[in-house]
Design an enzyme around this catalytic site. Structure first.
Site, PDB file in Angstrom:
ATOM      1  N   ASN A 118      20.029 -32.065  16.874  1.00 30.68           N
ATOM      2  CA  ASN A 118      20.555 -33.423  16.782  1.00 30.68           C
ATOM      3  C   ASN A 118      22.007 -33.469  17.249  1.00 30.68           C
ATOM      4  O   ASN A 118      22.595 -32.447  17.618  1.00 30.68           O
ATOM      5  CB  ASN A 118      20.420 -33.957  15.351  1.00 30.68           C
ATOM      6  CG  ASN A 118      21.159 -33.089  14.337  1.00 30.68           C
ATOM      7  OD1 ASN A 118      22.104 -32.376  14.661  1.00 30.68           O
ATOM      8  ND2 ASN A 118      20.719 -33.142  13.096  1.00 30.68           N
ATOM      9  N   CYS A 176      12.456 -39.503  20.262  1.00 33.23           N
ATOM     10  CA  CYS A 176      13.130 -38.652  19.279  1.00 33.23           C
ATOM     11  C   CYS A 176      13.212 -39.467  17.994  1.00 33.23           C
ATOM     12  O   CYS A 176      12.190 -39.966  17.524  1.00 33.23           O
ATOM     13  CB  CYS A 176      14.492 -38.192  19.777  1.00 33.23           C
ATOM     14  SG  CYS A 176      15.554 -39.502  20.427  1.00 33.23           S
ATOM     15  N   SER A 177      14.391 -39.636  17.431  1.00 34.11           N
ATOM     16  CA  SER A 177      14.517 -40.485  16.246  1.00 34.11           C
ATOM     17  C   SER A 177      14.690 -41.945  16.644  1.00 34.11           C
ATOM     18  O   SER A 177      13.855 -42.790  16.344  1.00 34.11           O
ATOM     19  CB  SER A 177      15.685 -40.016  15.376  1.00 34.11           C
ATOM     20  OG  SER A 177      15.440 -38.720  14.863  1.00 34.11           O
ATOM     21  N   TRP A 181      17.666 -42.949  21.955  1.00 29.43           N
ATOM     22  CA  TRP A 181      18.774 -43.210  22.891  1.00 29.43           C
ATOM     23  C   TRP A 181      19.661 -41.990  23.128  1.00 29.43           C
ATOM     24  O   TRP A 181      20.683 -42.093  23.788  1.00 29.43           O
ATOM     25  CB  TRP A 181      19.614 -44.385  22.413  1.00 29.43           C
ATOM     26  CG  TRP A 181      20.087 -44.343  20.979  1.00 29.43           C
ATOM     27  CD1 TRP A 181      20.646 -43.287  20.324  1.00 29.43           C
ATOM     28  CD2 TRP A 181      20.031 -45.413  20.046  1.00 29.43           C
ATOM     29  NE1 TRP A 181      20.945 -43.627  19.039  1.00 29.43           N
ATOM     30  CE2 TRP A 181      20.583 -44.939  18.824  1.00 29.43           C
ATOM     31  CE3 TRP A 181      19.590 -46.739  20.101  1.00 29.43           C
ATOM     32  CZ2 TRP A 181      20.692 -45.734  17.688  1.00 29.43           C
ATOM     33  CZ3 TRP A 181      19.698 -47.526  18.968  1.00 29.43           C
ATOM     34  CH2 TRP A 181      20.248 -47.028  17.778  1.00 29.43           C
ATOM     35  N   LYS A 184      24.340 -44.948  23.589  1.00 24.34           N
ATOM     36  CA  LYS A 184      25.541 -45.506  22.962  1.00 24.34           C
ATOM     37  C   LYS A 184      26.804 -44.797  23.479  1.00 24.34           C
ATOM     38  O   LYS A 184      27.414 -43.989  22.782  1.00 24.34           O
ATOM     39  CB  LYS A 184      25.436 -45.401  21.445  1.00 24.34           C
ATOM     40  CG  LYS A 184      24.240 -46.164  20.918  1.00 24.34           C
ATOM     41  CD  LYS A 184      23.984 -46.111  19.425  1.00 24.34           C
ATOM     42  CE  LYS A 184      24.986 -45.544  18.535  1.00 24.34           C
ATOM     43  NZ  LYS A 184      24.678 -45.702  17.106  1.00 24.34           N
ATOM     44  N   ARG A 237      29.413 -42.518  21.382  1.00 20.55           N
ATOM     45  CA  ARG A 237      29.349 -41.090  21.690  1.00 20.55           C
ATOM     46  C   ARG A 237      30.627 -40.598  22.372  1.00 20.55           C
ATOM     47  O   ARG A 237      31.030 -39.447  22.194  1.00 20.55           O
ATOM     48  CB  ARG A 237      28.137 -40.799  22.588  1.00 20.55           C
ATOM     49  CG  ARG A 237      26.785 -41.128  21.957  1.00 20.55           C
ATOM     50  CD  ARG A 237      26.491 -40.225  20.762  1.00 20.55           C
ATOM     51  NE  ARG A 237      25.198 -40.561  20.143  1.00 20.55           N
ATOM     52  CZ  ARG A 237      25.071 -41.242  19.021  1.00 20.55           C
ATOM     53  NH1 ARG A 237      26.151 -41.678  18.378  1.00 20.55           N
ATOM     54  NH2 ARG A 237      23.883 -41.493  18.515  1.00 20.55           N
TER      55      ARG A 237
END
Length: 655
Positions: free
Chosen positions: A275, A337-338, A341, A379, A383
């Site tokens: 992650n 994924c989660s 993005w 994002k 990020r």
């Protein structure tokens, strides 16, 4: 040095007179000041300057665009060329649908359910879905997917019709919720591939058995290698229907943990990608390692401990698994994924880059970044840390930089397959954070539309345009491999020195202070501390020192090296003429021992600065007297000519 303010992540005072500027692209810059007051003054000024903006208009990209408007006010066309992306970017969705050959009559349709971002704020306004899926069903699916990020088709294989889709995780939770419309949509993606009229003729293409990965669990290295090898079963594509491969970028443990938060998974292949918190920690360890002074002795083990190359390897393997499913098994793939993005665009964009040579051109790469990263809501503001009031350090992570690193690894393995060069990627890394351009501002297309960034800032593609020869790969061939199959093991990956190591960027000329060669006429004492003079190596020293061969590309620390070598070589030629059958440099016995002083003389003289050469040669020739006497005794029967040659050669020995 020129450092964009938004490229700086933190500033700290390490001692009384020195500031350390830690940059988001892995660089660390040390600034020395003459007084403590001056150092503290700059510390305060820089900390104020690099603070996340309270409003987006405070970023430099808006002021830069206003300056461009003022300078080119009377030259609107030139201003457009300088600040706007090309038509291939602005009309990318329509062009991509046509280029990839979607059957919009029977299999697929373009849904406008997200017009004005009313369904999902982080998705594009137009998405491709199976033709028989209604907008009402899509609304039901959105309520079941994380952040309403429904499965959307983003790529079609032009030969076999297999597609790649992406989405957010299903909100299964501990209660095991299911959604019939969501399951229907996922199944319809596979059915739409089968009914695509343009792919029917290729159904019996390879006859490879489609492998079933739907058993859950993380994929080990051995399983990965076996899963992408060609199967030789008796079943053919005509008999075995094409199941949809669901690829979950997370580990199984992470997916189960997400169920406690209301998330979950289907029954996919788990790739075990880390992650953003693990990637951030790995990057910080890498940055600390790359900026250590002096160079650490345990460099390789320290590099391994950062796990940066291991993370790249897992990402490449994940993308390659998608490529094998789509290209060889002709099997549709759904990636998530989660939230969809961060790791999802990494896998999907890398898989598209491997599958389609169009994305390896300069224009195609721009379309790829705009589509998979910008349109689908990576994002960037959070990020990269340049969004409005983006003070949360836990949201920062070099996700896009990690993906660009993988692209660089592909460039290394396939040097003729990319139209752009390494300098193109290095500049893209810098301007991801610099905020000189507005391309990577905000977290999604909806925010960029509300802030009117396209009209008020310049596009980075105006700099990285296809016509810019500085970013052209001279080895590029449009006839290179259509589908790339890279080697993904850690031992085949390399640290991206142009980004992570100081003074190694290929995009800018070296500064005089970083010159690897001493200035002609200067003494070693004049060289900066910690910098040793270097010379280039030659495979054939004889040819390199030959006066008939141009030596403009060679710098020698000893200005009289060529003359000394010519004189020495003439003495050797005289020696061989004196007694051709007795070469002191050939055969076994004591004459072989005599090679050491001469070899040491030549190699040291060719590679060491004049000031250091004398000391080294003195150490190397301490035992020359004994060797010389031994050599003389072994050559006494060789004739007078040999004695003359030996005398001339020993006269040339230093010390």
């Amino acid at each position: 040095l020129q450092v964009p303010l938004q490229l700086i992540e933190s500033v700290e005072c390490r001692d009384i007179f020195q500031l350390h500027l830690t940059c988001k692209d892995c660089k660390v810059i040390r600034c020395q000041f003459s007084t403590f007051e001056q150092c503290q003054d700059w510390l305060k000024r820089l900390n104020n300057a690099i603070r996340p903006p309270s409003k987006i208009e405070d970023l430099f990209s808006f002021a830069y665009h206003a300056w461009c408007m003022e300078v080119y006010a009377s030259e609107k066309e030139q201003h457009g060329d300088l600040c706007r992306p090309g038509e291939h970017v602005t009309s990318r969705f329509k062009n991509e649908v046509e280029r990839m050959g979607f059957d919009m009559n029977n299999a697929w349709r373009i849904s406008n359910i997200n017009e004005k971002y009313k369904l999902c704020g982080s998705y594009p306004q137009e998405i491709i879905v199976p033709a028989w899926i209604t907008d009402k069903e899509l609304e039901s699916v959105a309520s079941f997917r994380s952040w309403k990020r429904i499965p959307a088709v983003v790529y079609r294989h032009q030969s076999n019709g297999a597609v790649i889709s992406r989405c957010g995780q299903p909100e299964v939770s501990w209660w095991g919720w299911r959604n019939a419309d969501d399951e229907h949509l996922v199944q319809s993606v596979a059915k739409a591939c089968a009914s695509d009229s343009r792919s029917n003729s290729n159904k019996l293409m390879n006859g490879n058995c489609s492998r079933d990965f739907s058993n859950g669990g993380d994929l080990s290295d051995v399983e990965f290698d076996s899963s992408i090898s060609n199967a030789s079963g008796a079943e053919s594509l005509a008999i075995q229907p094409q199941k949809l491969l669901i690829l979950d970028a997370r580990s199984y443990a992470a997916a189960v943990a997400n169920r406690a938060k209301g998330g979950g998974c289907e029954c996919p292949v788990f790739m075990g990608m880390a992650n953003i918190h693990s990637i951030r920690k790995s990057f910080q360890s890498l940055r600390l390692l790359c900026t250590q002074m002096p160079d650490p002795g345990n460099w390789l083990s320290a590099l391994e401990s950062t796990k940066w190359l291991q993370h790249l390897s897992v990402l490449l393997k994940s993308a390659l698994l998608v490529v094998h499913a789509v290209d060889r098994d002709q099997r549709p793939v759904l990636v998530h994924c989660s939230d969809g993005w961060d790791r999802t665009p990494q896998i999907v964009a890398l898989a598209k880059l491997l599958l389609d040579p169009y994305y390896r051109t300069t224009e195609g790469f721009q379309v790829l970044v705009e589509t998979e990263w910008l349109d689908f809501g990576h994002k960037f503001a959070d990020r990269c840390g340049h969004g409005e009031n983006s003070d949360d350090l836990n949201e920062r992570c070099p996700v896009f930089l990690q993906w660009l690193d993988c692209v660089h690894q592909l460039q290394r393995q396939f040097p003729c397959s990319f139209e752009f060069n390494e300098a193109f990627l290095v500049k893209l890394v810098q301007h991801t954070y610099s905020c000189l351009f507005g391309t990577f501002l905000c977290n999604n297309a909806k925010e960029r539309g509300e802030k009117h960034t396209q009209e008020r800032t310049c596009s980075v593609w105006s700099l990285l345009r296809a016509a810019n020869k500085a970013f052209k790969n001279l080895l590029y061939s449009s006839q290179s491999e259509s589908v790339l199959y890279p080697v993904c093991h850690v031992r085949n990956l390399m640290l991206w020195s142009a980004v992570y190591l100081p003074c190694s960027s290929p995009s800018t000329p070296a500064d005089d202070t970083c010159a690897p060669y001493p200035v002609p006429g200067s003494s070693p004492e004049d060289q900066p501390l910690g910098r040793l003079p270097k010379t280039r190596s030659f495979d054939n020293l004889t040819t390199a020192c030959d006066s008939s061969v141009p030596t403009t590309n060679r710098r020698s620390s000893d200005p009289s090296l060529n003359e000394k070598w010519q004189e020495h070589r003439r003495s050797l030629e005289l020696s061989s003429l004196g007694n051709p059958g007795d070469d002191p440099f050939d055969g076994d016995g004591p004459s072989k021992q005599g090679r050491a002083p001469v070899g040491a003389e030549l190699s040291v003289a060719a590679g060491v600065a004049e000031g250091q050469m004398e000391n080294i040669l003195q150490e190397a020739t301490k035992d020359d007297v004994g060797l010389e006497e031994h050599l003389r005794s072994s050559l006494e029967t060789g004739g007078k000519g040999d004695e003359v040659a030996l005398d001339k050669r020993t006269e040339n020995l230093p010390g």
